[in-house]
Design an enzyme around this catalytic site. Structure first.
Site, PDB file in Angstrom:
ATOM      1  N   ARG A 259       8.504   7.781   0.396  1.00  0.00           N
ATOM      2  CA  ARG A 259       8.646   6.358   0.751  1.00  0.00           C
ATOM      3  C   ARG A 259      10.103   5.960   1.045  1.00  0.00           C
ATOM      4  NH1 ARG A 259       3.979   7.424   0.296  1.00  0.00           N
ATOM      5  NH2 ARG A 259       2.335   6.073  -0.501  1.00  0.00           N
TER       6      ARG A 259
ATOM      7  N   CYS B  68       0.245  -0.990  -2.024  1.00  0.00           N
ATOM      8  CA  CYS B  68       0.648  -0.597  -3.378  1.00  0.00           C
ATOM      9  C   CYS B  68       1.955  -1.283  -3.750  1.00  0.00           C
ATOM     10  CB  CYS B  68       0.821   0.917  -3.452  1.00  0.00           C
ATOM     11  SG  CYS B  68      -0.764   1.752  -3.562  1.00  0.00           S
TER      12      CYS B  68
ATOM     13  N   GLU C 211       7.506  -0.519  -4.497  1.00  0.00           N
ATOM     14  CA  GLU C 211       7.396   0.068  -3.157  1.00  0.00           C
ATOM     15  C   GLU C 211       7.509  -1.056  -2.127  1.00  0.00           C
ATOM     16  OE1 GLU C 211       4.091   2.737  -2.382  1.00  0.00           O
ATOM     17  OE2 GLU C 211       3.976   2.015  -0.323  1.00  0.00           O
TER      18      GLU C 211
HETATM   19  N1  EPU Z   1      -6.367   4.655 -11.295  1.00  0.00           N
HETATM   20  C1  EPU Z   1      -6.748   3.997 -12.425  1.00  0.00           C
HETATM   21  N2  EPU Z   1      -6.720   2.629 -12.452  1.00  0.00           N
HETATM   22  C2  EPU Z   1      -6.301   1.913 -11.370  1.00  0.00           C
HETATM   23  C3  EPU Z   1      -5.884   2.597 -10.204  1.00  0.00           C
HETATM   24  C4  EPU Z   1      -5.927   3.976 -10.177  1.00  0.00           C
HETATM   25  O1  EPU Z   1      -7.122   4.615 -13.421  1.00  0.00           O
HETATM   26  O2  EPU Z   1      -6.293   0.693 -11.466  1.00  0.00           O
HETATM   27  C5  EPU Z   1      -6.438   6.130 -11.264  1.00  0.00           C
HETATM   28  C6  EPU Z   1      -7.458   6.628 -10.271  1.00  0.00           C
HETATM   29  O3  EPU Z   1      -8.733   6.657 -10.812  1.00  0.00           O
HETATM   30  C7  EPU Z   1      -6.935   8.008  -9.947  1.00  0.00           C
HETATM   31  C8  EPU Z   1      -5.414   7.839 -10.062  1.00  0.00           C
HETATM   32  O4  EPU Z   1      -5.209   6.644 -10.800  1.00  0.00           O
HETATM   33  O5  EPU Z   1      -7.340   8.928 -10.901  1.00  0.00           O
HETATM   34  C9  EPU Z   1      -4.736   7.757  -8.706  1.00  0.00           C
HETATM   35  O6  EPU Z   1      -5.267   6.643  -7.978  1.00  0.00           O
HETATM   36  P1  EPU Z   1      -5.465   6.660  -6.387  1.00  0.00           P
HETATM   37  O7  EPU Z   1      -6.311   7.803  -5.979  1.00  0.00           O
HETATM   38  O8  EPU Z   1      -5.877   5.303  -5.973  1.00  0.00           O
HETATM   39  O9  EPU Z   1      -4.048   7.018  -5.824  1.00  0.00           O
HETATM   40  P2  EPU Z   1      -2.679   6.275  -6.030  1.00  0.00           P
HETATM   41  O10 EPU Z   1      -1.696   7.287  -6.501  1.00  0.00           O
HETATM   42  O11 EPU Z   1      -2.816   5.019  -6.828  1.00  0.00           O
HETATM   43  C10 EPU Z   1      -1.729   6.762  -3.621  1.00  0.00           C
HETATM   44  C11 EPU Z   1      -0.801   5.940  -2.743  1.00  0.00           C
HETATM   45  C12 EPU Z   1      -1.620   4.967  -1.899  1.00  0.00           C
HETATM   46  C13 EPU Z   1      -2.670   5.743  -1.100  1.00  0.00           C
HETATM   47  C14 EPU Z   1      -3.562   6.474  -2.113  1.00  0.00           C
HETATM   48  C15 EPU Z   1      -4.731   7.221  -1.471  1.00  0.00           C
HETATM   49  C16 EPU Z   1       1.362   5.474  -3.834  1.00  0.00           C
HETATM   50  C17 EPU Z   1       2.110   4.505  -4.664  1.00  0.00           C
HETATM   51  N3  EPU Z   1       0.081   5.148  -3.583  1.00  0.00           N
HETATM   52  O12 EPU Z   1      -2.315   5.830  -4.528  1.00  0.00           O
HETATM   53  O13 EPU Z   1      -0.717   4.329  -1.007  1.00  0.00           O
HETATM   54  O14 EPU Z   1      -3.457   4.849  -0.327  1.00  0.00           O
HETATM   55  O15 EPU Z   1      -2.744   7.399  -2.862  1.00  0.00           O
HETATM   56  O16 EPU Z   1      -4.322   8.204  -0.630  1.00  0.00           O
HETATM   57  O17 EPU Z   1       1.911   6.484  -3.383  1.00  0.00           O
HETATM   58  C18 EPU Z   1       0.550   2.394  -0.375  1.00  0.00           C
HETATM   59  O18 EPU Z   1       1.505   3.154  -0.188  1.00  0.00           O
HETATM   60  O19 EPU Z   1       0.620   1.158  -0.147  1.00  0.00           O
HETATM   61  C19 EPU Z   1      -0.668   2.941  -0.946  1.00  0.00           C
HETATM   62  C20 EPU Z   1      -1.646   2.150  -1.330  1.00  0.00           C
END
Ligand code: EPU
Length: 304
Positions: free
Chosen positions: A176, A224, A294
């Site tokens: 990022r 995010c 972010e």
């Molecule tokens: N989770 C929870 N509670 C929540 C949210 C997530 O327990 O409220 C758990 C999920 O169940 C999962 C883990 O956290 O086990 C990771 O969650 P997720 O798969 O949604 O991925 P993330 O790391 O939260 C990243 C990127 C997103 C992108 C997604 C999907 C970052 C900060 N976020 O999210 O990017 O869409 O992967 O590929 O890098 C963005 O940059 O604006 C963004 C949303």
């Protein structure tokens, strides 16, 4: 020194038609919050943007908004000139897999276009909103991949409207982050090279789409809120610390995914910023982990 009002009244007719006074900006951010630009322009060509910059060069702060999907626009009056890149949206194919893409071109449309041409590589960007200029400035991505991996060259304008070209070896990027966003320039186009599509692309595309199903995509948000700290998921940490449902005014932490702050009605940008602080200090207090936003607050690209 000449005042901005006097400067505005001395604009040539063609720029007078382009530059608006007192333009509300909230509709230009996906969060739907923020104040009013003193002067605002959405140029339709590189030459028009150069002319505007030459006219305003060194006389006022200049702000730049791309797709508005990752920013918080401050409340109140935003003094100076705000430029939207949304009308710089041409794409010029230079070969089967290489294109020069203007910064206001939509990232979802780019993904659709390259998939329609049997090209691949950007599957990880499935569902990411915004423009290519904003995506490159913040190296938008998911699953450890980022847009900048596909960028050969970035073209940008400095505060005086001069074109600067950054070849791949002349900028660096990471999670990022892209060094060009610290250069005080406006990205106007990028040269990108994709690759031939592969059988596994479809699965990758649909896997990323599926991961997006646990995000509140039908509500107003800036995506995010926090970056993932190394080895952790910000959403999971925020969830474990009980942040879901926390609110300040009409800004609320999503019940679906805790790393999203939603505007459920009339939230202001200050409500959102206060809620960001509350969430970060809760995670720091409970877990000892510092979350870094972010989402960026709109700040001048060039100051006087
Ligand atoms: N989770 C929870 N509670 C929540 C949210 C997530 O327990 O409220 C758990 C999920 O169940 C999962 C883990 O956290 O086990 C990771 O969650 P997720 O798969 O949604 O991925 P993330 O790391 O939260 C990243 C990127 C997103 C992108 C997604 C999907 C970052 C900060 N976020 O999210 O990017 O869409 O992967 O590929 O890098 C963005 O940059 O604006 C963004 C949303």
């Amino acid at each position: 020194m000449i005042s901005l009002d006097n400067l505005y009244s001395s604009l040539p007719d063609r720029l007078m038609r382009t530059i608006k006074e007192n333009q509300p900006l909230s509709q230009l951010s996906t969060l739907g919050t923020g104040g009013v630009a003193e002067f605002f322009a959405s140029p339709e060509s590189l030459e028009e943007l150069q002319e505007i910059l030459r006219f305003y060069a060194g006389k006022c702060p200049v702000y730049v908004i791309g797709g508005g999907s990752n920013i918080i626009i401050p409340d109140g009056n935003i003094k100076g000139l705000t430029i939207s890149t949304r009308n710089l949206k041409s794409i010029n194919w230079l070969g089967n897999f290489t294109a020069e893409i203007q910064s206001g071109f939509s990232l979802p449309l780019l993904l659709k276009t390259i998939r329609g041409r049997n090209s691949g590589g950007l599957e990880f960007a499935a569902g990411i909103p915004g423009t290519i200029g904003g995506a490159v400035a913040g190296n938008a991505g998911a699953g450890g991949k980022g847009i900048c991996d596909f960028v050969d060259e970035v073209r940008a304008l400095d505060s005086a409207g001069n074109l600067r070209i950054y070849r791949r070896s002349e900028f660096d990027y990471g999670y990022r982050r892209c060094s060009i966003s610290d250069e005080g320039v406006i990205i106007v186009s990028v040269l990108m090279t994709f690759r031939e599509s592969r059988a596994e692309d479809e699965k990758e595309f649909s896997d990323f789409m599926t991961r997006r199903k646990n995000q509140p995509l039908n509500s107003r948000s800036a995506g995010c809120t926090f970056k993932n700290p190394e080895g952790y998921s910000a959403g999971k940490l925020l969830d474990e610390c009980g942040c879901k449902g926390l609110c300040v005014g009409d800004a609320v932490v999503s019940d679906i995914h805790a790393n999203f702050i939603l505007n459920r009605g009339k939230a202001s940008s200050s409500d959102v910023l206060r809620l960001i602080e509350i969430c970060a200090s809760k995670v720091y207090g409970d877990m000892g982990i510092k979350l870094e936003p972010e989402i960026k607050t709109l700040s001048p690209c060039f100051c006087v």
